[in-house]
Design a protein around this motif. Structure first.
Motif, PDB file in Angstrom:
ATOM      1  N   UNK A  58       0.837  -1.198   0.000  1.00 36.34           N
ATOM      2  CA  UNK A  58       0.000   0.000   0.000  1.00 36.34           C
ATOM      3  C   UNK A  58       0.877   1.255   0.000  1.00 36.34           C
ATOM      4  N   UNK A  59       1.878   1.269   0.882  1.00 39.14           N
ATOM      5  CA  UNK A  59       2.743   2.455   0.971  1.00 39.14           C
ATOM      6  C   UNK A  59       3.513   2.665  -0.341  1.00 39.14           C
ATOM      7  N   UNK A  60       3.965   1.554  -0.933  1.00 34.55           N
ATOM      8  CA  UNK A  60       4.664   1.680  -2.216  1.00 34.55           C
ATOM      9  C   UNK A  60       3.714   2.267  -3.260  1.00 34.55           C
ATOM     10  N   UNK A  61       2.476   1.795  -3.256  1.00 34.75           N
ATOM     11  CA  UNK A  61       1.505   2.300  -4.232  1.00 34.75           C
ATOM     12  C   UNK A  61       1.241   3.789  -4.028  1.00 34.75           C
ATOM     13  N   UNK A  62       1.184   4.194  -2.761  1.00 33.03           N
ATOM     14  CA  UNK A  62       0.916   5.594  -2.462  1.00 33.03           C
ATOM     15  C   UNK A  62       2.038   6.495  -2.995  1.00 33.03           C
ATOM     16  N   UNK A  63       3.274   6.041  -2.812  1.00 33.80           N
ATOM     17  CA  UNK A  63       4.408   6.869  -3.231  1.00 33.80           C
ATOM     18  C   UNK A  63       4.609   6.792  -4.752  1.00 33.80           C
ATOM     19  N   UNK A  64       4.591   5.577  -5.293  1.00 34.75           N
ATOM     20  CA  UNK A  64       4.959   5.413  -6.708  1.00 34.75           C
ATOM     21  C   UNK A  64       3.806   5.714  -7.663  1.00 34.75           C
ATOM     22  N   UNK A  65       2.581   5.492  -7.210  1.00 40.09           N
ATOM     23  CA  UNK A  65       1.436   5.781  -8.072  1.00 40.09           C
ATOM     24  C   UNK A  65       0.650   6.988  -7.559  1.00 40.09           C
ATOM     25  N   UNK A  66       0.435   7.034  -6.248  1.00 38.28           N
ATOM     26  CA  UNK A  66      -0.438   8.060  -5.674  1.00 38.28           C
ATOM     27  C   UNK A  66       0.034   9.472  -5.958  1.00 38.28           C
ATOM     28  N   UNK A  67       1.289   9.759  -5.578  1.00 37.62           N
ATOM     29  CA  UNK A  67       1.779  11.131  -5.755  1.00 37.62           C
ATOM     30  C   UNK A  67       1.786  11.536  -7.239  1.00 37.62           C
TER      31      UNK A  67
ATOM     32  N   UNK B  87      -1.871 -11.980  -6.121  1.00 36.43           N
ATOM     33  CA  UNK B  87      -2.056 -10.899  -7.093  1.00 36.43           C
ATOM     34  C   UNK B  87      -3.271 -10.064  -6.707  1.00 36.43           C
ATOM     35  N   UNK B  88      -4.305 -10.755  -6.210  1.00 32.62           N
ATOM     36  CA  UNK B  88      -5.522 -10.011  -5.883  1.00 32.62           C
ATOM     37  C   UNK B  88      -5.301  -9.088  -4.692  1.00 32.62           C
ATOM     38  N   UNK B  89      -4.441  -9.484  -3.729  1.00 24.89           N
ATOM     39  CA  UNK B  89      -4.231  -8.537  -2.633  1.00 24.89           C
ATOM     40  C   UNK B  89      -3.343  -7.382  -3.074  1.00 24.89           C
ATOM     41  N   UNK B  90      -2.457  -7.646  -4.039  1.00 26.93           N
ATOM     42  CA  UNK B  90      -1.680  -6.523  -4.585  1.00 26.93           C
ATOM     43  C   UNK B  90      -2.610  -5.514  -5.247  1.00 26.93           C
ATOM     44  N   UNK B  91      -3.527  -6.028  -6.053  1.00 23.43           N
ATOM     45  CA  UNK B  91      -4.458  -5.116  -6.726  1.00 23.43           C
ATOM     46  C   UNK B  91      -5.343  -4.413  -5.693  1.00 23.43           C
ATOM     47  N   UNK B  92      -5.693  -5.166  -4.644  1.00 17.64           N
ATOM     48  CA  UNK B  92      -6.530  -4.556  -3.615  1.00 17.64           C
ATOM     49  C   UNK B  92      -5.795  -3.398  -2.920  1.00 17.64           C
ATOM     50  N   UNK B  93      -4.484  -3.584  -2.698  1.00 18.08           N
ATOM     51  CA  UNK B  93      -3.690  -2.505  -2.086  1.00 18.08           C
ATOM     52  C   UNK B  93      -3.636  -1.299  -3.017  1.00 18.08           C
TER      53      UNK B  93
END
Ligand code: PFF
Length: 457
Positions: free
Chosen positions: A47-56, A211-217
């Motif tokens: 989740x944190x990786x997604x926030x930084x790499x995709x979110x921002x 994979x589904x929990x990655x997508x969920x994050x």
């Protein structure tokens, strides 16, 4: 039309309103319970990786599109990219409507928690009996009236328009909510279950990841940050030209993530500290926000008697500032596109969404036919299905469209100019690389992996 567009009243106005959109049930209700279901650690890290790499980067990209076009998502994509691109905007409007329809139901639960806490504060606290929350969920008239109340409150503020409603409301509630949350966190950290909670949240066990929990994050990151459906495009269209889009994005993302983590630490600690709570929750983690925190307020916290009702008012307010932004996406489309008055646009949008809300409200327990079917594994009923489709499918798709548009189709000089000083800085090329390559590839790969049923563990 662009010349007369309203703008936020102050420099902070945008950050506050955008945080108002971002901080909501996604942080307080959804993040803790989805993290619990996905067994913590590794999920949080992704989740944190997604926030930084995709979110921002995506937050920056959406605000940029909005401010450049000075329009709501559909006409914004049309103006900057041509007709075909408006599909991304339409997808967002659909996602906004879907999310709104079930979000109103959960938001209604916060009104009920307030009512219950007011009763406990006046008459003394008694731990709810096992199954009490289930009975509440199955009470059709109650679910419908709470949902309707919330829908009307949202419609009223959206109808009053930007500035008058949204900006004032968030300016008052955000600092208050943060203060109570920090106090909650401080109190929780004194309880026995703290170490177990921190271990579950922050010690990653990658064997739990599919994979589904990655997508969920990733979906949760989009949902929590209000990305992928054009809410930030809409808000960005009201941001003043002097403000730094990148800095605003970082501020909103940081605040949103902090609130989610604080909420999860507090709730997990209570679950591990209070005997019997984890068992009684096991059937229905979906109610975590509403079941766990009263224990803390009333049994551990000095002043909890006053703060508990205040907290749920603030949860309702945080939810309201999110539903307002969802409403604004649809309403501003009707205004910009059809030339409708704000009143007419609000009325039509509210009516359509409420039809969906009725189904969602009856699907949490009242009507078995609506609560038992399972289109996606582990997501039973209308509410969970809508949530799954919107957060884990529509929002990532919308995000994909936005990154491809900004990264590959919008002129590089336009992008630079809109980003001001940041556009000239060294970090800009990292940002551009995230928008052009990392985000589109990551989202596409995940969607494909999930559709092909790929399991990484
Ligand atoms: N970000 C909101 C929350 O975390 O509760 C939910 C949300 C609001 C999602 C607005 C999307 C949106 F456009």
């Amino acid at each position: 039309m662009a010349m007369t567009r309203a703008h936020w009243g102050s420099r902070l106005g945008f950050v506050l309103a955008a945080s108002g959109s971002a901080v909501g049930l996604g942080n307080l209700w959804k993040f803790p319970y989805v993290t619990w279901e996905n067994q913590g650690g590794a999920f949080v890290l992704v989740y944190l990786a997604a926030v930084v790499l995709l979110g921002v980067p995506i937050m920056t990209a959406e605000i940029l599109v909005g401010r450049r076009a000075q329009l709501s998502p559909v006409p914004a994509f049309e103006k900057l990219g041509g007709g075909g691109w408006s599909a991304v905007g339409w997808l967002g409007v659909a996602a906004g409507g879907v999310i709104q329809s079930y979000y109103m139901v959960i938001a209604g639960w916060s009104l009920w928690s307030f009512y219950q806490c007011a009763g406990w504060s006046l008459g003394g606290y008694t731990s709810p009996a096992d199954g009490a929350f289930g009975e509440f969920l199955a009470n059709a008239p109650l679910q419908l009236s709470l949902t309707a109340t919330f829908t009307l409150a949202t419609a009223y503020i959206v109808w009053r328009g930007i500035g008058g409603g949204i900006e004032t409301a968030t300016k008052i509630m955000m600092p208050l909510l943060l203060a109570i949350l920090l106090y909650l966190l401080g109190t929780a950290l004194l309880m026995d279950g703290r170490d177990q909670a921190l271990r579950m949240l922050f010690l990653p066990d990658f064997s739990t990841l599919r994979a589904s929990s990655l997508l969920e994050a990733v979906g949760q990151a989009f949902f929590s940050l209000s990305l992928g459906l054009g809410a930030m495009i809409t808000y960005g269209s009201y941001i003043s030209k002097e403000e730094s889009i990148f800095r605003s994005s970082v501020a909103v993302v940081a605040l949103d993530t902090a609130v989610a983590l604080i909420a999860a630490v507090a709730m997990f600690t209570i679950i591990f500290s209070v005997e019997g709570l984890s068992e009684s929750l096991s059937g229905s983690t979906v109610g975590m926000l509403f079941v766990t925190l009263p224990e803390l307020f009333y049994t551990q916290m000095p002043g909890g008697v006053l703060l508990a009702p205040a907290f749920y008012v603030l949860v309702a307010a945080a939810a309201l500032s999110s539903t307002i932004s969802l409403g604004e996406v649809v309403v501003s489309l009707f205004i910009d596109r059809m030339g409708w008055t704000r009143g007419k646009a609000t009325l039509v949008a509210t009516g359509v969404v409420f039809l969906g809300s009725i189904l969602a409200a009856l699907s949490v327990g009242a009507v078995p036919a609506l609560s038992s079917f399972e289109l996606f594994a582990g997501k039973a009923g209308v509410l969970s299905t809508l949530d799954h489709v919107a957060a884990n499918l529509l929002l990532p798709l919308g995000g994909l469209g936005t990154t491809v548009f900004v990264g590959w189709f919008l002129g590089r000089e336009d992008v630079r100019e809109e980003l001001g000083a940041f556009g000239q800085s060294a970090v800009f090329s990292v940002w551009l690389w995230l928008v052009r390559v990392v985000a589109p590839v990551a989202i596409t790969a995940l969607l494909i992996a999930v559709f092909m049923g790929k399991d990484f563990s």
